[in-house]
Design a protein around this motif. Structure first.
Motif, PDB file in Angstrom:
ATOM      1  N   UNK A 163       0.837  -1.179   0.000  1.00 30.28           N
ATOM      2  CA  UNK A 163       0.000   0.000   0.000  1.00 30.28           C
ATOM      3  C   UNK A 163       0.879   1.238   0.000  1.00 30.28           C
ATOM      4  N   UNK A 164       0.880   1.991  -1.083  1.00 25.50           N
ATOM      5  CA  UNK A 164       1.764   3.133  -1.230  1.00 25.50           C
ATOM      6  C   UNK A 164       1.580   4.210  -0.192  1.00 25.50           C
ATOM      7  N   UNK A 165       0.391   4.299   0.436  1.00 23.49           N
ATOM      8  CA  UNK A 165       0.176   5.395   1.376  1.00 23.49           C
ATOM      9  C   UNK A 165       1.026   5.256   2.630  1.00 23.49           C
ATOM     10  N   UNK A 166       1.572   4.075   2.928  1.00 20.80           N
ATOM     11  CA  UNK A 166       2.440   3.919   4.089  1.00 20.80           C
ATOM     12  C   UNK A 166       3.727   4.706   3.882  1.00 20.80           C
ATOM     13  N   UNK A 167       4.317   4.557   2.718  1.00 23.81           N
ATOM     14  CA  UNK A 167       5.587   5.225   2.458  1.00 23.81           C
ATOM     15  C   UNK A 167       5.404   6.680   2.065  1.00 23.81           C
ATOM     16  N   UNK A 168       4.322   6.987   1.405  1.00 22.95           N
ATOM     17  CA  UNK A 168       4.115   8.351   0.934  1.00 22.95           C
ATOM     18  C   UNK A 168       3.525   9.255   2.013  1.00 22.95           C
ATOM     19  N   UNK A 169       3.099   8.684   3.134  1.00 20.65           N
ATOM     20  CA  UNK A 169       2.497   9.489   4.189  1.00 20.65           C
ATOM     21  C   UNK A 169       1.126   9.995   3.798  1.00 20.65           C
ATOM     22  N   UNK A 170       0.430   9.246   2.972  1.00 21.97           N
ATOM     23  CA  UNK A 170      -0.873   9.655   2.436  1.00 21.97           C
ATOM     24  C   UNK A 170      -2.003   9.480   3.411  1.00 21.97           C
ATOM     25  N   UNK A 171      -3.047   8.834   2.967  1.00 26.21           N
ATOM     26  CA  UNK A 171      -4.302   8.731   3.699  1.00 26.21           C
ATOM     27  C   UNK A 171      -4.095   8.184   5.104  1.00 26.21           C
ATOM     28  N   UNK A 172      -4.795   8.784   6.050  1.00 29.31           N
ATOM     29  CA  UNK A 172      -4.722   8.308   7.427  1.00 29.31           C
ATOM     30  C   UNK A 172      -6.108   8.085   8.005  1.00 29.31           C
ATOM     31  N   UNK A 173      -7.070   7.741   7.169  1.00 29.48           N
ATOM     32  CA  UNK A 173      -8.408   7.446   7.656  1.00 29.48           C
ATOM     33  C   UNK A 173      -8.332   6.278   8.629  1.00 29.48           C
ATOM     34  N   UNK A 174      -9.218   6.271   9.633  1.00 33.16           N
ATOM     35  CA  UNK A 174      -9.239   5.132  10.554  1.00 33.16           C
ATOM     36  C   UNK A 174      -9.376   3.823   9.778  1.00 33.16           C
ATOM     37  N   UNK A 175      -8.545   2.864  10.123  1.00 32.76           N
ATOM     38  CA  UNK A 175      -8.580   1.573   9.447  1.00 32.76           C
ATOM     39  C   UNK A 175      -7.695   1.486   8.222  1.00 32.76           C
ATOM     40  N   UNK A 176      -7.137   2.624   7.776  1.00 29.55           N
ATOM     41  CA  UNK A 176      -6.224   2.564   6.630  1.00 29.55           C
ATOM     42  C   UNK A 176      -4.892   1.984   7.087  1.00 29.55           C
ATOM     43  N   UNK A 177      -4.106   1.551   6.136  1.00 26.58           N
ATOM     44  CA  UNK A 177      -2.802   0.994   6.462  1.00 26.58           C
ATOM     45  C   UNK A 177      -1.967   2.025   7.206  1.00 26.58           C
ATOM     46  N   UNK A 178      -1.940   3.263   6.712  1.00 27.08           N
ATOM     47  CA  UNK A 178      -1.147   4.307   7.364  1.00 27.08           C
ATOM     48  C   UNK A 178      -1.576   4.529   8.802  1.00 27.08           C
ATOM     49  N   UNK A 179      -2.873   4.575   9.043  1.00 22.33           N
ATOM     50  CA  UNK A 179      -3.372   4.798  10.400  1.00 22.33           C
ATOM     51  C   UNK A 179      -2.967   3.647  11.323  1.00 22.33           C
ATOM     52  N   UNK A 180      -3.073   2.420  10.840  1.00 22.66           N
ATOM     53  CA  UNK A 180      -2.688   1.268  11.657  1.00 22.66           C
ATOM     54  C   UNK A 180      -1.193   1.266  11.938  1.00 22.66           C
ATOM     55  N   UNK A 181      -0.390   1.566  10.930  1.00 20.32           N
ATOM     56  CA  UNK A 181       1.064   1.586  11.090  1.00 20.32           C
ATOM     57  C   UNK A 181       1.469   2.649  12.107  1.00 20.32           C
ATOM     58  N   UNK A 182       0.898   3.825  11.994  1.00 24.32           N
ATOM     59  CA  UNK A 182       1.250   4.919  12.915  1.00 24.32           C
ATOM     60  C   UNK A 182       0.751   4.648  14.332  1.00 24.32           C
ATOM     61  N   UNK A 183      -0.431   4.059  14.457  1.00 15.92           N
ATOM     62  CA  UNK A 183      -1.027   3.831  15.773  1.00 15.92           C
ATOM     63  C   UNK A 183      -0.341   2.722  16.557  1.00 15.92           C
ATOM     64  N   UNK A 184       0.319   1.788  15.861  1.00 13.76           N
ATOM     65  CA  UNK A 184       0.842   0.608  16.543  1.00 13.76           C
ATOM     66  C   UNK A 184       2.363   0.476  16.464  1.00 13.76           C
ATOM     67  N   UNK A 185       3.070   1.564  16.149  1.00 11.71           N
ATOM     68  CA  UNK A 185       4.544   1.560  16.147  1.00 11.71           C
ATOM     69  C   UNK A 185       5.090   0.460  15.229  1.00 11.71           C
TER      70      UNK A 185
END
Length: 123
Positions: free
Chosen positions: A47-69
């Motif tokens: 999921x490109x949004x993890x590396x690009x710092x994109x979408x952070x909607x609840x349940x998105x990959x980025x949100x999960x990655x940021x929330x759980x270290x």
């Protein structure tokens, strides 16, 4: 000239040499696996949004990655085995525990197909 080995010493050597060889082989395999994991380093991120710092909607990959270290490249120095994983099986990303970590590691590093999309590993 050396004296002949005692019967007990010979018996002990014969009983332990196979175990010693097996121990060395297993230790070499474990060390080789650890070096291989470290050399491979990054886990492929789907999921490109993890590396690009994109979408952070609840349940998105980025949100999960940021929330759980979590991490998507090489593991932090203080982590030997991840405790959790962000992965998906068609229904979207989830934060999984030990069972899913086992499946994700097996899929990413051993190539065993478990039908997961592995996004990141977590503490």
């Amino acid at each position: 000239m050396r004296p002949a080995p005692s019967g007990l010493r010979t018996l002990l050597w014969r009983a332990t040499r196979v175990k010693l060889v097996l121990f060395v082989v297993v230790a070499a395999w474990i060390i080789g696996s650890a070096v291989g994991l470290a050399a491979r380093g990054a886990v492929s991120v789907s999921d490109g949004d993890v590396l690009a710092g994109g979408a952070t909607e609840p349940g998105s990959v980025s949100a999960l990655v940021r929330a759980h270290d979590c991490w998507t490249g090489s593991a932090p120095d203080d982590v030997s085995v991840p405790g959790h994983v962000v992965a998906g099986r068609g229904a979207g990303p989830v934060y999984g525990g030990a069972r899913m970590v086992h499946l994700a590691l097996d899929q990413v590093f051993a190539g065993t197909p478990h039908g997961l999309t592995v996004y990141a590993f977590c503490r």
